[in-house]
Structure formats: C-alpha cells, structure tokens
Design an enzyme around this catalytic site. Structure first.
Site, PDB file in Angstrom:
ATOM      1  N   CYS A 207       1.019 113.592 -55.746  1.00 38.90           N
ATOM      2  CA  CYS A 207       0.840 111.996 -55.446  1.00 38.90           C
ATOM      3  C   CYS A 207       0.302 111.816 -54.127  1.00 38.90           C
ATOM      4  O   CYS A 207       0.839 112.283 -53.180  1.00 38.90           O
ATOM      5  CB  CYS A 207       1.888 111.255 -55.858  1.00 38.90           C
ATOM      6  SG  CYS A 207       1.774 109.387 -56.024  1.00 38.90           S
ATOM      7  N   CYS A 210       2.684 108.479 -52.635  1.00 42.46           N
ATOM      8  CA  CYS A 210       3.944 108.774 -52.023  1.00 42.46           C
ATOM      9  C   CYS A 210       4.253 110.351 -51.680  1.00 42.46           C
ATOM     10  O   CYS A 210       5.345 110.529 -51.211  1.00 42.46           O
ATOM     11  CB  CYS A 210       5.034 108.293 -53.192  1.00 42.46           C
ATOM     12  SG  CYS A 210       5.188 109.220 -54.700  1.00 42.46           S
ATOM     13  N   CYS A 239       3.326 111.200 -61.595  1.00 46.34           N
ATOM     14  CA  CYS A 239       4.120 111.215 -60.408  1.00 46.34           C
ATOM     15  C   CYS A 239       5.797 111.010 -60.671  1.00 46.34           C
ATOM     16  O   CYS A 239       6.116 110.183 -61.372  1.00 46.34           O
ATOM     17  CB  CYS A 239       3.532 110.378 -59.267  1.00 46.34           C
ATOM     18  SG  CYS A 239       4.764 110.513 -58.000  1.00 46.34           S
ATOM     19  N   CYS A 242       6.632 107.789 -57.902  1.00 46.84           N
ATOM     20  CA  CYS A 242       6.438 106.484 -58.128  1.00 46.84           C
ATOM     21  C   CYS A 242       5.688 106.082 -59.329  1.00 46.84           C
ATOM     22  O   CYS A 242       5.275 104.838 -60.009  1.00 46.84           O
ATOM     23  CB  CYS A 242       4.999 105.947 -57.200  1.00 46.84           C
ATOM     24  SG  CYS A 242       3.494 106.867 -57.271  1.00 46.84           S
ATOM     25  N   CYS A 265      -8.306 129.549 -60.655  1.00 45.92           N
ATOM     26  CA  CYS A 265      -9.099 130.721 -60.458  1.00 45.92           C
ATOM     27  C   CYS A 265     -10.567 130.264 -60.939  1.00 45.92           C
ATOM     28  O   CYS A 265     -11.571 130.990 -60.027  1.00 45.92           O
ATOM     29  CB  CYS A 265      -8.652 131.737 -61.036  1.00 45.92           C
ATOM     30  SG  CYS A 265      -8.664 131.434 -62.976  1.00 45.92           S
ATOM     31  N   HIS A 292      -9.508 135.205 -66.211  1.00 52.32           N
ATOM     32  CA  HIS A 292      -9.518 134.969 -64.964  1.00 52.32           C
ATOM     33  C   HIS A 292     -10.858 135.244 -64.670  1.00 52.32           C
ATOM     34  O   HIS A 292     -11.725 135.484 -65.427  1.00 52.32           O
ATOM     35  CB  HIS A 292      -8.550 136.150 -64.500  1.00 52.32           C
ATOM     36  CG  HIS A 292      -8.425 136.141 -62.882  1.00 52.32           C
ATOM     37  ND1 HIS A 292      -8.039 134.961 -62.341  1.00 52.32           N
ATOM     38  CD2 HIS A 292      -8.558 137.026 -61.925  1.00 52.32           C
ATOM     39  CE1 HIS A 292      -8.028 135.180 -61.114  1.00 52.32           C
ATOM     40  NE2 HIS A 292      -8.344 136.287 -60.907  1.00 52.32           N
ATOM     41  N   ASP A 309     -11.826 138.822 -54.920  1.00 48.49           N
ATOM     42  CA  ASP A 309     -10.923 137.787 -55.661  1.00 48.49           C
ATOM     43  C   ASP A 309     -10.600 136.961 -54.765  1.00 48.49           C
ATOM     44  O   ASP A 309      -9.777 136.965 -53.905  1.00 48.49           O
ATOM     45  CB  ASP A 309      -9.901 138.557 -56.215  1.00 48.49           C
ATOM     46  CG  ASP A 309      -9.210 137.429 -57.285  1.00 48.49           C
ATOM     47  OD1 ASP A 309      -9.136 136.206 -56.998  1.00 48.49           O
ATOM     48  OD2 ASP A 309      -8.608 137.966 -58.340  1.00 48.49           O
TER      49      ASP A 309
END
Length: 723
Positions: A207, A210, A239, A242, A265, A292, A309
């Site tokens: 978040c 916060c 969140c 909050c 990825c 992937h 990668d």
C-alpha cells in the site's frame, strides 16, 4: 490438490483439459486459452478449487464486460465426445443381402470420414490458436524497434558505468586486453545485473498510503489510460492495514514499464529485451507455454544464441527450467523482428518426453506456422540480410538438433526458481529439488589479478610514515572517492595548494591506483589517469576500502596502538591462481577471496565441513608464509569458518607424492560482519611453499541449523617484506 480431467464447453464446442490443481490458476488459463482461444486476461476463475472438486463439466460464459467466467453445468463426469473405434460400423458375419452389405460398407465409410474430419478440425483449431498466440507476442516484440522506446531505455542507464564494471570483471579474470565481442557480452551481463537490482518483483503490491501488505480480491476493468499501455488485465488487491483498494495493471507496453519498473516475469522479460535492443544487441523474447518468459541474445564470441533470464539474473543456463525448476516443458518459442523460432530443443535434454506433451498442434503444423510468421516478418528485408539470416537459421537448426543428443542431465546442479515469494514458487512447483545449487562439479583454476592489492597495502605503509597519518589517510580517501565518481575513461581533478598532496610519501599510492599528479603554475595539484583506465577502475575500490578501514582503526586506537605489521613488515602475496572445493556461480567464486574487497566473497555451498581454497603462486616461485588475514563475509554468520587449518605445499605440481604440511590451525568466532582477523605463523613451521591452502574443519553452525555453506570475504597471505 490433485489431478482433474475437465470437460469445458465454449461456443458449442467441447474440449478436454487435464488440470493439476497444484499448478495454479495461471497454468489453467493458458490451457483454456489453447483450446478456446479466450485470452488468459479475459478469463475469470472464481472459487476454482470448489468448482472443480466434483469433476464437473464446466462452461465458459461471456459476461457483459467481455470477461469469460468458468461456471459449472451441474453435470457430473460428462464423457468426452470422441469417436472411438467401437463406434465404427462393422460388417456382420452373415449378410442377408447385397443391399445390407452396401449399407454396412457405406456406414463404415461415413464413420471413418467423420473421424478423419474431426482430426482435421482439431488440427485447424490448433493451428489457428497457435498462430494467434504467437502473432500477439510478435506484435509486442516489434515495439522494441521503436526509436522513442529505445532512446528512453538508453537514457535510463549509464552505459559508461556498465562498461567500466564489465572491463573490471574481465580484468579480475586476468583479461586486460579483450576484443569488442568479449566486451559486448560482458556489458550485457552487467546490464542484466543492473536490471535485476533496478526492477521490482510484485507478488502483492504494498500500500502506498500506509505501507502495509495487500491481498488479492479479484480482477477489475481496465481504464482507457491503462489500455493505452496494453494493460487489458488489471488485478485488484485490498490493503491489510487501511483497507484501501489497490490496482495493479499488467502493462505490456515496454515504454510504460520503463516508468513503473515492476511486475512479474512477463514484464521483466518484456522490458529487459527492450534494453537489449536499445543497446544494439540481437535479442529475442522467449515465450515458454508453461508460463515463463525470458530473453535470448546472440553472442558473436560464441557464435550462438545465449539464454538471459532477468528475473533470476541468470545467463547461459538453458537447462535452468527443466533441471533446476523441474518444469515439464512443451513449447518454447523465440520471437524477434526477423521471425519466430521454435527453440524448445535448446531448453531440454528430454526431447522424447517433451514431444509427448506437444499436443496443441502437430509438429508439421508448428513448423508451418513458424515458417509462415517468419516469412511475413522478413518480407521487406534486403537480400544481403536474408542471406545472413538463412545462414544463421541453418547453424541454429544444427545446434538445436545436436543439443537434444547430449546427455540428459545438466553438467552441474541448477537451482530452483528464486524470483517471487516462496509460497508462489511452491504452488507452481518451481522450487526445484532439495539441495539444488549452482555450484560447479569441476571448479576451474581462476586467475587472481591482485597485484594492485599488494601495491596498495605497501603504499599505505608509506602514508603511515607521514607527519599526521590519521589526517592524511582520511583526506586521501575523500580524494579517491571524488575521482571514483567520475567517468572511468577521463578521471581528473584539480585540487588546491595542499602540502600533503605534494608529499613524496603519497606517490606510491598514486602509482598503485594508476594515477599521476601534475603541479600547476599556481601551485595547485592536478590528479589524472596515468595509463590504462581499467587499472584505475579495478584498484580504486580496493584503495578506498583499505583507507576507510585504516582510518577507522587509527581514530579508534590511535597510531601507537594500531598493528601496522601488514603495511610495514609483511608483503602480501599476489599474482597467483585460485582453486577451491566448490563455489557459487557466477560471482562467489574462488578468486573473489583474493580481490581485496570485503563486499565480494567466496562461497562453497557444501564447504561447512572440509571445504578448502588454494592460492597457487606463479610458476617457478615460492614464498615463506609469515602470517595471514581472514575477513568475515557480509551476511549469515552461521556460514563463517570457526575451525580451520592453513597448509603449505612445497611443489605446486599434481604429484600425488607431495604432502600438505601444517602451517597454522585456529578455532575462532567472527562476532561481526566484515571483521578482519590477523594470524602469525609459528617460525618453527615455516618453509618455502608454492601453494597455500585454507581448509575449513567446521563452520560456525553445522548441526543445529543444518548449515552446509562456507563463506569468506577475504584471505590475504603474507611473506616477509624482504622476500
């Protein structure tokens, strides 16, 4: 958890999907896409575990927002409507009339025709699905050729810094003179490492209000701005602190990713491939149908395509996924501005197993689709470029065919997946086998380009003889830091009329780091490069670190209480080679223990009991060890050596008759990180040696935590100054 055979109905067509619940939602979405052509981002799979627990038949229902939801039909275990041999009409043993025989033969012919037509229809659908999927990624790849995107990528990273790090890395391997091709690949590796540190992996976004963690609550509709940058899929999170809603658009436009620098990825490989193209590398985006994405770049040094990668900061490890992650590969395609390539064979040594999983389309269809897309990509290429591409295609085809004939195991164990949370990696089954590490089974002898370390330590001894060594050493550290911040090819700085800059005791330090001084007409001092800028780039970090350590020790203890033996009485051994019982590739290797930098280290994944490292002097030379230093590494105190011996060998050859002789033994605990401890060898045990060995008897923790790893930041061996 478990295996399910699902019957999915979409647009009046029935499809079977083999689904393993531990593979996760993303894998199922790819499977659904392969049979229904509904893009994964347009699929919504709520309460999936409960939905499929009864092996029900399912249907993809399109909502008003264009998102398809997988829903139960309420029917249990509906059989798959496939024509079986038993459904083909057979001729009875006794036929009553020619008319009956004709009807039976016609019925059989009709059934066989229907069966053949079904296979044709399935092949046609497989071709269309495959072509559509590859075409969408090809359009994404073409973004990398946009000059605006390339300029934006180049402006976000200093190529000079990457080049400096690349040349320093090569110099540490003893390569002071390198070809342009070698330098290009070394820069590419540094770009990979920079990208790994610069890009952020996102499981659940934190978040911004916060700072609390969030949890996923579903999918949302894309805004016009998000769609502008290819985010047809938006994940919604809540969140935990909050309770505000957090949007995470999955952008596919690499220009936007240069700004956000975050994702998984897909985003990582997308953006990294743009960087490769921006810096002039021949690069491909590689799509693995088992979910992937990574990059391939062509190496002119090796005359082949190399695997990169960015998520793992791994390069030239094509078997990482099959051998390390335990992936069950099926299709792997590379896409570039000059075509589409089936490169599956590069990433497997189990081709027959992979073939059994390539069920989306026949091999002939795959080849036909790849050829058609490649021909379309090359339609406007000039003749000379087409000839070059055809030669490269032929060479790659031979290489791929040869690769599947190699032994079915990787030459060294490869690690499981490192990127992403542990829970996410476990759900995907990509953590690899227990104990998989990237240690080499046959550790090479490595060059130690460490003469500058010896020269810097000797130069500090000269500075300690100045009138006010504490002040002078602190001032010289600031000077070198200022020079280090400048571009490595043109380091120069004009300083004021300081007497300590002109003192003769400072000349050895300047020479050790490849600098010189010029006294100006107004009595100011100009410091600038004396020769090879790479020498200075290699030596400056060592000098700055040694000056910092000595400055802190002088301020803490005072000049009279500091042990100055290594600077005034001992001479550090240099110019040798290193070899070890094991090492962690690619950076925590044996030579890192002798580079003079505490920020690097040697690590042996299996060295906690019995791990060793050798320092071999140049051929034909020997030295008598009078002392040595050991520096603890940056983290994990349990990996520190706690009990060890230092041994010597009079003859550095491989003669089995040679016996290691004990020079020193210690039991010690390092109570801090980067802690340097010094040890003196008993004169009665001294004798001329050409090889020295540090052998760990036990690491700090080997039983309670089941630690098997040994690590050391630095080892310095010293002879007497007179040698």
């Amino acid at each position: 958890m478990g295996f399910h055979k699902l019957l999915v109905v979409h647009d009046g067509q029935s499809h079977t999907v083999d689904y393993e619940s531990d593979e996760g939602e993303d894998i199922l979405k790819v499977q659904l896409f392969s049979v229904t052509n509904v893009l994964p981002e347009n699929q919504n799979l709520p309460n999936l575990t409960e939905l499929v627990s009864g092996l029900q038949s399912l249907t993809l229902v399109e909502g008003q927002d264009g998102i398809f939801t997988l829903k139960s039909l309420g029917e249990k275990r509906v059989p798959v409507p496939v024509v079986q041999p038993s459904s083909i009409v057979t001729i009875p043993l006794s036929v009553q009339s020619d008319e009956d025989l004709a009807r039976a033969l016609q019925a059989e012919e009709d059934a066989l025709f229907a069966q053949r037509q079904q296979r044709v229809d399935q092949s046609s659908r497989g071709r269309a699905t495959l072509e559509a999927k590859l075409q969408s990624y090809y359009e994404q790849v073409m973004q990398y050729e946009d000059l605006a995107r390339q300029n934006a990528a180049r402006s976000s990273v200093s190529i000079d810094e990457l080049e400096e790090k690349a040349l320093v890395a090569l110099a540490k391997e003893g390569k002071s003179i390198v070809s342009d091709s070698e330098k290009d690949i070394a820069i590419l590796v540094q770009l990979l490492l920079w990208f790994k540190k610069s890009f952020k992996w996102v499981n659940q976004p934190d978040c911004t209000d916060c700072g609390s963690k969030s949890f996923m609550i579903g999918r949302g509709n894309s805004t016009a701005e998000e769609l502008r940058y290819g985010a047809s899929r938006v994940e919604l999170f809540r969140c935990s602190g909050c309770q505000r809603e957090i949007r995470f658009p999955r952008y596919s436009d690499a220009m936007k990713l240069l700004e956000t620098r975050s994702g998984r990825c897909g985003e990582w490989a997308n953006c990294f491939t743009l960087y490769c193209r921006a810096f002039g590398y021949q690069a491909r985006l590689v799509l693995d149908f088992t979910d992937h994405v990574w990059t391939e770049c062509f190496s002119t040094v090796h005359n082949r395509w190399m695997h990169f990668d960015p998520c793992e900061a791994a390069f030239d490890k094509p078997l990482l996924y099959e051998s390390g992650w335990n992936k069950k590969l099926n299709y792997v395609f590379a896409l570039a501005n000059d075509g589409v390539y089936d490169v599956t064979k590069r990433y497997t040594r189990k081709w027959s197993e992979v073939l059994s999983r390539r069920t989306e389309a026949t091999e002939a269809v795959v080849q036909d689709v790849v050829s058609a897309l490649t021909a379309r990509a090359r339609i406007s290429k000039p003749t000379h470029e087409l000839r070059t591409l055809q030669i490269r295609d032929s060479q790659e085809k031979e290489e791929l065919q040869a690769s599947v004939m190699e032994i079915s195991s990787s030459p060294s164990p490869l690690p499981g997946r490192q990127s992403g949370s542990q829970q996410w990696r476990m759900l995907r089954g990509e953590v690899g086998s227990a104990g998989n590490v990237s240690t080499s089974l046959s550790v090479p002898v490595r060059t130690c380009a460490d003469e500058h370390v010896r020269d810097i330590l000797m130069a500090l001894g000269d500075l300690l003889r100045s009138t006010d060594p504490t002040k002078v050493i602190s001032l010289w550290r600031r000077v070198l830091l200022k020079l280090q911040s400048q571009p490595y090819k043109m380091r120069r700085e004009l300083f004021g009329k300081h007497a300590w800059l002109k003192d003769e005791c400072s000349l050895p330090l300047l020479q050790a780091v490849g600098l010189k001084r010029e006294i100006q007409d107004d009595d100011r001092v100009l410091l600038l490069l004396e020769g090879n800028p790479v020498k200075t780039a290699l030596a400056l970090p060592v000098a700055i670190e040694q000056l910092e350590n000595l400055s802190q020790e002088l301020e803490k203890k005072g000049v009279v209480n500091v042990d100055l033996t290594v600077f005034s009485k001992w001479r550090r051994l240099s110019g040798g080679n290193a070899c070890a019982s094991g090492e962690e590739l690619p950076f925590e290797v044996a030579s890192a223990a002798f580079d003079g930098l505490r920020g690097t280290k040697w690590l042996d994944p299996k060295g906690a009991t019995g791990g060793w490292i050798e320092y071999r002097l140049p051929a034909g030379t020997s030295a008598t060890l009078v002392g040595y230093q050991v520096t603890s590494a940056n983290d994990c105190p349990e990996r520190d050596p706690m009990a060890w011996v230092v041994e010597g060998l009079a003859d550095g050859s491989d003669n089995v008759a040679q016996i290691w002789k004990l020079l020193d033994s210690q039991g010690e605990q390092f109570n801090d990180r980067y802690l340097k401890k010094r040890y003196v060898v008993d004169p009665e045990k001294m004798f001329p040696c050409s090889v020295f060995r540090f052998r760990c008897l036990s690491a700090r923790e080997t039983s309670s935590s089941q630690n098997t790893i040994l690590q050391v930041a630095n080892i310095d061996f010293f002879s007497s100054e007179s040698q």
